[in-house]
Enzyme design. Structure first.
Site, PDB file in Angstrom:
ATOM      1  N   HIS A  41       0.852  -1.184   0.000  1.00 29.97           N
ATOM      2  CA  HIS A  41       0.000   0.000   0.000  1.00 29.97           C
ATOM      3  C   HIS A  41       0.887   1.232   0.000  1.00 29.97           C
ATOM      4  CE1 HIS A  41      -3.490   2.506   0.875  1.00 29.97           C
ATOM      5  NE2 HIS A  41      -2.720   3.159   1.722  1.00 29.97           N
TER       6      HIS A  41
ATOM      7  N   ASP B 195     -15.058   2.986   8.319  1.00 31.03           N
ATOM      8  CA  ASP B 195     -14.077   3.981   7.865  1.00 31.03           C
ATOM      9  C   ASP B 195     -14.740   5.029   6.982  1.00 31.03           C
ATOM     10  OD1 ASP B 195     -11.309   5.001   7.514  1.00 31.03           O
ATOM     11  OD2 ASP B 195     -11.719   4.479   5.434  1.00 31.03           O
TER      12      ASP B 195
ATOM     13  N   ARG C  72     -14.532  13.064   9.880  1.00 32.17           N
ATOM     14  CA  ARG C  72     -13.213  13.703  10.093  1.00 32.17           C
ATOM     15  C   ARG C  72     -13.010  14.844   9.103  1.00 32.17           C
ATOM     16  NH1 ARG C  72      -9.417   8.896   9.152  1.00 32.17           N
ATOM     17  NH2 ARG C  72      -7.813  10.476   9.308  1.00 32.17           N
TER      18      ARG C  72
ATOM     19  N   SER D 120      -7.253   3.991   9.903  1.00 32.44           N
ATOM     20  CA  SER D 120      -8.074   4.003   8.691  1.00 32.44           C
ATOM     21  C   SER D 120      -7.408   3.156   7.596  1.00 32.44           C
ATOM     22  CB  SER D 120      -8.249   5.462   8.242  1.00 32.44           C
ATOM     23  OG  SER D 120      -8.632   5.542   6.902  1.00 32.44           O
TER      24      SER D 120
ATOM     25  N   LYS E 105      -8.532  -0.966   6.279  1.00 33.52           N
ATOM     26  CA  LYS E 105      -8.880  -1.363   4.904  1.00 33.52           C
ATOM     27  C   LYS E 105      -7.967  -2.480   4.409  1.00 33.52           C
ATOM     28  CE  LYS E 105      -9.015   3.054   4.099  1.00 33.52           C
ATOM     29  NZ  LYS E 105      -9.118   4.432   3.642  1.00 33.52           N
TER      30      LYS E 105
HETATM   31  N1  URA Z   1      -5.832   7.661   3.664  1.00 34.22           N
HETATM   32  C1  URA Z   1      -6.696   6.846   4.281  1.00 34.22           C
HETATM   33  O1  URA Z   1      -7.020   5.781   3.769  1.00 34.22           O
HETATM   34  N2  URA Z   1      -7.208   7.218   5.465  1.00 34.22           N
HETATM   35  C2  URA Z   1      -6.882   8.384   6.064  1.00 34.22           C
HETATM   36  O2  URA Z   1      -7.360   8.648   7.127  1.00 34.22           O
HETATM   37  C3  URA Z   1      -5.983   9.231   5.409  1.00 34.22           C
HETATM   38  C4  URA Z   1      -5.468   8.838   4.204  1.00 34.22           C
END
Ligand code: URA
Length: 438
Positions: free
Chosen positions: A85, A164, A171, A186, A190
């Site tokens: 990632h 999320d 947020r 976050s 994922k």
């Molecule tokens: N990328 C994400 O997936 N989450 C965040 O909170 C910030 C950047």
């Protein structure tokens, strides 16, 4: 204990800097997803986290609770399955190279990726610039292609980590995006929901990155490694520079073409260096290789022998795309009708190329999205001819803008020239790979 928990108490405890119990984190997040915790309460909690931070154990609890809020992918305990990632950058086409490259070494990359937003691109948009390429795969096909090809890249399914989606939207409107603990949770939620048990993270820092300051990028890298440790995911995080774009191409089809050149051993050196390093860590995590140097050497051999490129072709064909995209100089990718060169107004050394400005330029040409609902043009973008550390003479081409029409191309070329900083002092090409946290 659940009966004794109160949302107000949890907010108060975080506000006062106390460490929450696992059960409190679960109670709050699950309650929010179920609509039992109000937006104003969650907003207060997020602000408390913003100021007080999260301990590694709290981050792990938050991550796992979010990950389990929707669908989860599970590859069982196949040790060859490894994910990667990137926190997002300009010209970052590493996934296009890495998935087939490490698959050709025997690892399995079954990855869910996102779309472009803001000045950063998205792997899914890049792949969709290949005629016929399908990124919407059902679960059965995703697993089958992982097994048969060793490399598959798909868009995220609708119900991956709903917690999320809800929290991020809140947020975004409460000025609490920029919290390392929340960002780390976050991202990791994922990845874990997407099935990652071994994960290489590319945490970018610099002008074109989400984390502009290196110290914050290091903190984010450490936070995600800590979450991994708590959640039983083996994580290696590599902090890399994103002050200038990665490689030379920025824009969807242009980046696919550059990834193909990289897989054919003719890519820009910075892109190859990064792919080989990240790929080597992926081979170590998946047990395919035991030592970093040997893993890097093996990946370079797979590039030189053409095996990595052939695996890319197989991956493209398996997902419905035109395999001729892997032929050198292939005409199958969409090409923009207008091109205009940005030329240097003076002689000197390239001191800097503002990655953020180049990313925004590509977005405004149509390569990216300002808002989620915007559509993109796969053909447009920018190709840099000079990079930081290069010598240029007055009138030399700094880069070429690919646009929908002449006017946009001319406008873009003027913006591209402004993104370059030229000076009389000779500078070295800057380091790309800054450190590794594991
Ligand atoms: N990328 C994400 O997936 N989450 C965040 O909170 C910030 C950047």
């Amino acid at each position: 204990m659940t009966e004794r928990l109160s949302v107000v108490d949890i907010i108060r405890r975080k506000r006062d800097g106390l460490t929450l119990e696992s059960e409190e984190v679960r109670f709050l997040i699950q309650g929010y997803v179920q609509g039992k915790v109000a937006d104003y309460q969650m907003a207060a909690f997020l602000m408390a986290v913003y100021f007080r931070g999260l301990e590694p154990r709290e981050m792990t609890d938050l991550t796992l609770t979010m990950a389990r809020s929707g669908d989860m992918v599970d590859f069982g305990d196949d040790p060859r399955v490894v994910d990667k990632h990137s926190t997002g950058g300009v010209g970052d086409k590493t996934t296009l190279v890495l998935a087939p490259l490490v698959a050709s070494a025997g690892a399995v990359v079954a990855k869910m990726s996102g779309r472009a937003l803001g000045h950063t691109g998205g792997t899914i948009d890049k792949l969709e610039s290949i005629p016929g390429f399908r990124t919407s795969l059902d679960r059965e096909e995703f697993f089958r292609l992982a097994r048969e090809v060793g490399a598959v890249v798909a868009g995220q399914t609708g119900n991956l980590v709903p917690a999320d989606k809800l929290l991020y939207a809140l947020r975004d409107v409460t000025a609490t995006v920029e919290s390392v603990g929340l960002i780390a949770s976050s991202i990791m939620s994922k990845k874990i929901a997407g099935g990652a048990r071994r994960l290489v993270l590319d945490v970018k820092t610099g002008r074109g990155a989400f984390m502009k300051e290196r110290k914050k990028a290091q903190e984010l890298a450490q936070a995600m490694v800590d979450i991994g440790r708590g959640a039983g995911v083996r994580v290696v995080a590599v902090v890399t520079a994103m002050d200038q774009p990665l490689g030379r191409a920025v824009g969807n089809a242009l980046e696919v073409a550059e990834a193909v050149r990289c897989l054919a051993g003719q890519g820009p050196p910075d892109l190859e260096e990064l792919c080989v390093r990240l790929g080597a860590h992926m081979l170590l995590l998946s047990g395919v290789e035991g030592e970093l140097d040997r893993a890097e050497e093996r990946l370079r051999r797979l590039i030189r022998s053409g095996e990595a490129l052939e695996r890319f072709r197989r991956m493209v064909v398996a997902q419905g795309g035109d395999g001729r995209v892997a032929d050198p100089g292939s005409p199958v990718l969409p090409a923009a009708p207008a091109r205009e060169a940005a030329r240097s107004h003076r002689s000197g050394w390239v001191q800097a190329i503002d990655a953020l400005a180049v990313g925004r330029l590509a977005m405004r040409l149509g390569a990216g999205r300002e808002r989620k609902e915007d559509s993109i043009d796969p053909s447009v973008g920018v190709v840099l001819e000079a990079k930081v550390g290069d010598r240029v003479e007055k009138g030399d081409v700094l880069g070429v803008v690919h646009a929908r029409d002449r006017e946009a191309a001319r406008w873009g070329a003027a913006r591209l020239e402004e993104a370059f900083v030229l000076g009389d002092v000779r500078v070295e090409a800057p380091a790309l790979i800054l450190e590794t946290v594991s």
